[in-house]
Design a protein around this motif. Structure first.
Motif, mmCIF file in Angstrom:
data_model
loop_
_atom_site.group_PDB
_atom_site.id
_atom_site.type_symbol
_atom_site.label_atom_id
_atom_site.label_comp_id
_atom_site.label_asym_id
_atom_site.label_seq_id
_atom_site.Cartn_x
_atom_site.Cartn_y
_atom_site.Cartn_z
ATOM 1 N N ALA A 17 -32.259 45.467 -6.097
ATOM 2 C CA ALA A 17 -31.596 46.138 -5.081
ATOM 3 C C ALA A 17 -32.649 46.397 -4.276
ATOM 4 O O ALA A 17 -32.200 46.640 -2.979
ATOM 5 N N ARG A 28 -26.387 50.116 2.714
ATOM 6 C CA ARG A 28 -24.895 49.789 2.541
ATOM 7 C C ARG A 28 -24.779 48.266 2.574
ATOM 8 O O ARG A 28 -23.921 47.904 1.740
ATOM 9 N N ALA A 31 -25.578 47.089 -0.996
ATOM 10 C CA ALA A 31 -24.476 47.195 -1.891
ATOM 11 C C ALA A 31 -23.219 46.104 -1.781
ATOM 12 O O ALA A 31 -22.878 45.750 -2.793
ATOM 13 N N GLU A 32 -22.999 45.937 -0.605
ATOM 14 C CA GLU A 32 -21.861 44.738 -0.320
ATOM 15 C C GLU A 32 -22.363 43.416 -0.942
ATOM 16 O O GLU A 32 -21.632 42.815 -1.439
ATOM 17 N N VAL A 36 -21.852 46.524 -5.486
ATOM 18 C CA VAL A 36 -22.040 47.629 -5.949
ATOM 19 C C VAL A 36 -21.682 48.820 -5.040
ATOM 20 O O VAL A 36 -21.642 48.531 -3.847
ATOM 21 N N THR A 37 -21.825 50.040 -5.448
ATOM 22 C CA THR A 37 -21.774 51.282 -4.353
ATOM 23 C C THR A 37 -23.292 51.416 -3.782
ATOM 24 O O THR A 37 -24.007 51.064 -4.278
ATOM 25 N N THR A 38 -23.017 52.059 -2.464
ATOM 26 C CA THR A 38 -24.140 52.137 -1.806
ATOM 27 C C THR A 38 -24.906 53.336 -2.575
ATOM 28 O O THR A 38 -26.325 53.327 -2.930
ATOM 29 N N VAL A 41 -27.130 51.325 -5.327
ATOM 30 C CA VAL A 41 -28.397 50.965 -4.698
ATOM 31 C C VAL A 41 -29.478 51.972 -4.555
ATOM 32 O O VAL A 41 -30.707 51.794 -4.764
#
Length: 305
Positions: A17, A28, A31-32, A36-38, A41
């Protein structure tokens, strides 16, 4: 802080991460890439910082940035995961199997490709797939045989093979549909909250043009960064989202999302399989045809529904 010897490794998910966030300069975007989500991360990076006892990012401003310590650490560890992937691929090839390195858009990988990997393994039992995800730029410095992209601006000089059309339609939750059913569509969209995806600003204008609706009439907007978040927002009943149908096959099949009546799908783009012609490239005969066949099967099922 957990005890450890000088030779122990940091948490590898947290390190991954950190590398993604440092490379993009954004939690952000990381995460993309990692699907996964922000928040996930951010938590992983905080875990790594706690493990090291050092701050790797400066969060005092609106935009996070590496601290001097974080920048030095990134230089030292940035290539580790690429080296690991290369070493693993080499080992697989040494045992006689073929390894194909595929770089794919995260949302496409998450919602379209991953559910089809069991079928891929059946079609190509002797092939190992090494999958990378990135939202736009193709990294030619790491092992690469193929990539999947929509925007020609991200073709990176690779040879494109047409794959499939992207068709998008307005969708919403079943609960919201009960309210929407009283509206005359598509004109009724003007009185509803529409969910727009910042990463795909072309979607609503293209769909409105295809259906002869003024996009400027859709003034009650909920702007969301990425497709996967827009899908969740639509499931939660926050508005009507315009989403590529190939990303919501499962949501439509199990009724979590429904297409808004009177709002037909429109073509909003095309996907291409990009082939790398470097000397070490090993072509997989039939990959493009297999991908097209998967899309055709999906279209046939949708037509029969």
């Amino acid at each position: 802080m957990p005890s450890r010897s000088n030779t122990s490794l940091p948490p590898l998910n947290a390190l991954r991460a950190f590398v993604a966030a440092a490379r993009h300069g954004s939690f952000r975007a990381a995460a993309e890439e990692l699907c996964v989500t922000t928040g996930a991360v951010s938590r992983q990076i905080r875990l790594l910082e706690n493990w090291l006892g050092l701050a790797l990012f400066d969060r005092s401003r609106r935009q996070v940035r590496l601290t001097p310590v974080g920048a030095r650490y990134f230089v030292r560890v940035a290539d580790l995961f690429d080296q690991l992937a290369t070493a693993t691929g080499t080992l697989r090839e040494e045992k006689g199997g073929q390894v194909i390195h595929l770089d794919c858009i995260p949302t496409f990988a998450m919602h379209w490709l991953l559910p089809r990997l069991p079928a891929f393994k059946t079609a190509f039992p002797d092939v190992e797939l090494s999958l990378f995800t990135a939202p736009d730029r193709i990294d030619l410095s790491r092992p690469l045989d193929y990539a999947i992209r929509r925007d020609p601006g991200h073709f990176a000089g690779l040879t494109p093979h047409p794959l499939m059309a992207e068709r998008s339609a307005p969708v919403c939750s079943p609960q919201l549909l009960k309210e929407v059913n009283g509206d005359a569509m598509p004109d009724g969209l003007a009185g509803r909250t529409v969910i727009a995806i910042r990463a795909r600003p072309d979607l609503w204008p293209n769909w409105c043009a295809a259906n002869r609706i003024g996009a400027d009439r859709l003034r009650n907007r909920l702007d969301i960064d990425h497709t996967y978040v827009a899908i969740q927002a639509a499931e939660d009943g926050l508005g009507i989202a315009l989403v590529p149908l190939l990303f919501i096959e499962r949501q439509l099949a199990d009724g979590r999302l429904v297409q808004v009546p009177g709002c037909p799908a429109a073509e909003t783009g095309r996907y291409f399989l990009l082939e790398h012609s470097h000397p070490d490239h090993t072509a997989l005969a039939g990959l493009a045809d297999w991908l097209r066949g998967q899309d055709s099967a999906t279209q046939d099922s949708a037509a029969a529904a």
